[in-house]
Write an enzyme that holds these catalytic residues in place. Structure first.
Site, PDB file in Angstrom:
ATOM      1  N   TYR A 128       0.681  -1.149  -0.010  1.00  0.00           N
ATOM      2  CA  TYR A 128       0.150   0.106  -0.051  1.00  0.00           C
ATOM      3  C   TYR A 128       0.844   1.232   0.056  1.00  0.00           C
ATOM      4  O   TYR A 128       0.343   2.292  -0.475  1.00  0.00           O
ATOM      5  CB  TYR A 128      -0.857   0.072   1.213  1.00  0.00           C
ATOM      6  CG  TYR A 128      -2.178  -0.905   1.083  1.00  0.00           C
ATOM      7  CD1 TYR A 128      -2.161  -1.931   0.736  1.00  0.00           C
ATOM      8  CD2 TYR A 128      -3.504  -0.197   1.014  1.00  0.00           C
ATOM      9  CE1 TYR A 128      -3.484  -2.840   0.787  1.00  0.00           C
ATOM     10  CE2 TYR A 128      -4.513  -0.702   1.053  1.00  0.00           C
ATOM     11  CZ  TYR A 128      -4.349  -2.142   0.800  1.00  0.00           C
ATOM     12  OH  TYR A 128      -5.929  -3.028   0.604  1.00  0.00           O
TER      13      TYR A 128
ATOM     14  N   LYS B  70       3.558 -15.627   3.906  1.00  0.00           N
ATOM     15  CA  LYS B  70       3.672 -16.329   2.454  1.00  0.00           C
ATOM     16  C   LYS B  70       5.211 -16.595   2.464  1.00  0.00           C
ATOM     17  O   LYS B  70       5.732 -16.163   1.445  1.00  0.00           O
ATOM     18  CB  LYS B  70       2.972 -15.450   1.414  1.00  0.00           C
ATOM     19  CG  LYS B  70       3.005 -16.226   0.216  1.00  0.00           C
ATOM     20  CD  LYS B  70       2.114 -17.337   0.252  1.00  0.00           C
ATOM     21  CE  LYS B  70       2.160 -18.000  -1.216  1.00  0.00           C
ATOM     22  NZ  LYS B  70       1.325 -19.296  -1.384  1.00  0.00           N
TER      23      LYS B  70
ATOM     24  N   ASP C 164      -2.644 -18.506   2.151  1.00  0.00           N
ATOM     25  CA  ASP C 164      -3.725 -19.110   1.441  1.00  0.00           C
ATOM     26  C   ASP C 164      -4.581 -20.146   2.204  1.00  0.00           C
ATOM     27  O   ASP C 164      -5.701 -20.511   1.792  1.00  0.00           O
ATOM     28  CB  ASP C 164      -2.971 -19.822  -0.098  1.00  0.00           C
ATOM     29  CG  ASP C 164      -1.666 -20.298   0.091  1.00  0.00           C
ATOM     30  OD1 ASP C 164      -1.165 -20.305   1.321  1.00  0.00           O
ATOM     31  OD2 ASP C 164      -1.087 -21.073  -0.853  1.00  0.00           O
TER      32      ASP C 164
ATOM     33  N   ASP D 164      -6.180  -6.942   4.279  1.00  0.00           N
ATOM     34  CA  ASP D 164      -7.220  -6.419   3.507  1.00  0.00           C
ATOM     35  C   ASP D 164      -8.197  -7.496   3.157  1.00  0.00           C
ATOM     36  O   ASP D 164      -9.581  -7.512   3.299  1.00  0.00           O
ATOM     37  CB  ASP D 164      -6.783  -5.560   2.383  1.00  0.00           C
ATOM     38  CG  ASP D 164      -8.026  -4.880   1.512  1.00  0.00           C
ATOM     39  OD1 ASP D 164      -8.787  -4.387   2.215  1.00  0.00           O
ATOM     40  OD2 ASP D 164      -7.849  -5.093   0.256  1.00  0.00           O
TER      41      ASP D 164
ATOM     42  N   ASP E 196     -12.044  -8.826   4.808  1.00  0.00           N
ATOM     43  CA  ASP E 196     -13.397  -9.096   4.133  1.00  0.00           C
ATOM     44  C   ASP E 196     -13.728 -10.479   3.875  1.00  0.00           C
ATOM     45  O   ASP E 196     -15.104 -10.602   3.976  1.00  0.00           O
ATOM     46  CB  ASP E 196     -13.037  -8.686   2.784  1.00  0.00           C
ATOM     47  CG  ASP E 196     -13.339  -7.082   2.507  1.00  0.00           C
ATOM     48  OD1 ASP E 196     -13.240  -6.330   3.385  1.00  0.00           O
ATOM     49  OD2 ASP E 196     -13.731  -6.652   1.202  1.00  0.00           O
TER      50      ASP E 196
HETATM   51  C1  IPM Z   1     -10.086  -1.487   4.006  1.00  0.00           C
HETATM   52  C2  IPM Z   1     -10.546  -0.792   2.460  1.00  0.00           C
HETATM   53  C3  IPM Z   1      -9.507  -0.007   1.917  1.00  0.00           C
HETATM   54  C4  IPM Z   1      -7.960  -0.775   2.077  1.00  0.00           C
HETATM   55  C5  IPM Z   1      -9.582   0.743   0.687  1.00  0.00           C
HETATM   56  C6  IPM Z   1     -11.045   1.567   0.895  1.00  0.00           C
HETATM   57  C7  IPM Z   1      -8.554   1.546   0.363  1.00  0.00           C
HETATM   58  O1  IPM Z   1     -10.513  -2.147   1.503  1.00  0.00           O
HETATM   59  O2  IPM Z   1      -9.964  -0.651   4.724  1.00  0.00           O
HETATM   60  O3  IPM Z   1     -10.132  -2.599   3.983  1.00  0.00           O
HETATM   61  O4  IPM Z   1      -7.836  -1.593   1.183  1.00  0.00           O
HETATM   62  O5  IPM Z   1      -7.324  -0.742   3.157  1.00  0.00           O
HETATM   63 MG    MG Z   2     -10.804  -3.716   2.371  1.00  0.00          MG
END
Ligand code: IPM
Ligand code: MG
Length: 369
Positions: free
Chosen positions: A146, A196, A228, A252, A256
């Protein structure tokens, strides 16, 4: 009486409407406790770009600099609308990453929590969920791909190319490792280190530093697992995890997936802590497709308030009360559409309705002395 200044960054899409519900909760917390919140709304994200030509305007920086904590809504536009903003001004690159960098919020806490009684929200089978899901994902938030150097161009063969750098130094790894081990000490003393190292050198250094820091925490059992494989186990047996620590990009993606196994990203609040400043935000995006319809789930935003009460203001008991209030709304069979499968017998409520019920439940909770 304690007084705290909170910067409110409503953000884009569903941000403003879920922020309204978070503010309701903050106002009630104020009434119930010896505390006063000064709440300052300030523009941030794509909306700020269209309003003032900058997704993270100077005035917002000033408010955030002076605030005791920052509560931030989701930001971002849909794919098509994003193109109306120059790439570097798009809210992710132009606002969110600069916010993280400015306050060096390296420790991102993302709880993945679903009590057994709410197993029906999850796409996983009841027998896989067992006693419920209770994981704390700790994501390093200001390093790695990032924030590494980026380069684009045309190479000697005339081909367009791109180069992005995954970079960590040992200090960056050590400080997040310490956060992870301390968190594990407060929970079950088991830490899953996600890496990894069979491919990435960054993971080799990461693991070395994890081992070094681990020597100071002999009581914590460390389980090293490839990223993974971790993705698979999150679906097959999430109960094996308690605290998980990982670098930025892995965090990230796996966080999710955490929202996925709960049944909705709407159940994913988070805390982003630096040494001097913290901000709190839902882990999910701004869901432009449902913005303004009053159907978004404000749980992640109200949960972020609970995390703020605990982590920035030391109001642990009241934070627990907020969590309990939300769980009790669900326990009565209410939920927003993201969690309501047809035929599941759920009483569907809207964004505002959810906030109102949380406030009603919180009102019933014993006051903190
Ligand atoms: C998160 C989001 C952000 C990230 C995006 C919006 C840049 O997906 O906070 O997980 O990738 O960190
Ligand atoms: Mg995210």
């Amino acid at each position: 009486m304690s007084k705290y200044k909170i910067a409110l960054l409503d953000g884009d899409g569903i941000g403003p409407e879920i922020m309204v519900e978070a503010v309701k909760v903050l106002r009630l917390v104020e009434q119930r406790n010896d505390v006063e919140f000064e709440l300052i709304h300030t523009p941030f994200g794509a909306s700020a770009y269209f309003e003032c030509g900058d997704p993270f305007p100077e005035q917002t920086k000033k408010v955030c600099d002076e605030a005791d904590a920052i509560l931030k809504g989701p930001i971002g536009l849909n794919h098509e609308d994003s193109k109306k903003i120059p790439v570097d001004m798009q809210p992710e690159r132009g606002a969110l990453l600069p916010l993280r960098r400015r306050y060096n919020t390296y420790a991102n806490f993302r709880p993945v929590f679903l009590p057994q009684g709410l197993a029906h929200f999850s796409p996983l089978k009841k027998e896989i969920i067992g006693d419920g899901i209770d994981i704390m994902i700790i994501r390093e938030l200001v390093g790695g791909l990032y924030f590494g150097e980026k380069e684009t161009g045309v190479n000697a063969q005339g081909l367009r190319y791109v180069k992005e750098t995954l970079e960590y130094d040992e200090l960056q790894i050590r400080r997040i490792a310490i956060v992870a081990f301390n968190t594990a000490m407060k929970r079950k003393k088991v830490l899953h280190n996600i890496h990894k190292s069979n491919v990435l050198k960054s993971s080799v250094l990461w693991n070395e530093v994890m081992d070094e820091v681990g020597k100071d925490y002999p009581e914590v059992k460390v389980i090293n697992i490839l990223v993974d494989a971790a993705a698979t186990y999150l679906c097959l047996n999430p109960g094996q995890f308690d605290v998980m620590v990982m670098e930025n990009m892995f965090g990230d993606i796996l966080s999710d997936q955490g929202g996925g196994i709960l049944g909705s990203l709407g159940l994913m609040p988070s805390a982003c802590l630096g040494d001097d400043k913290a901000y709190y935000e839902p882990s999910h995006g701004s869901a432009p497709d449902i913005a303004g319809k009053n159907i978004a789930n404000p749980y992640s935003m109200i949960g972020s308030v609970a995390m703020m009460l605990e982590m920035s203001f030391g109001m642990e008991q009241e934070a627990k009360n907020v969590w309990h209030a939300m769980q009790s709304v669900f326990a009565q069979g209410f939920s927003t559409p993201d969690l309501s499968k047809p035929g599941a017998g759920v009483k569907m409520i809207d964004t505002q309705g959810f906030g109102d019920l949380v406030v009603e439940e919180l009102r019933k909770m014993p006051l903190v002395k």
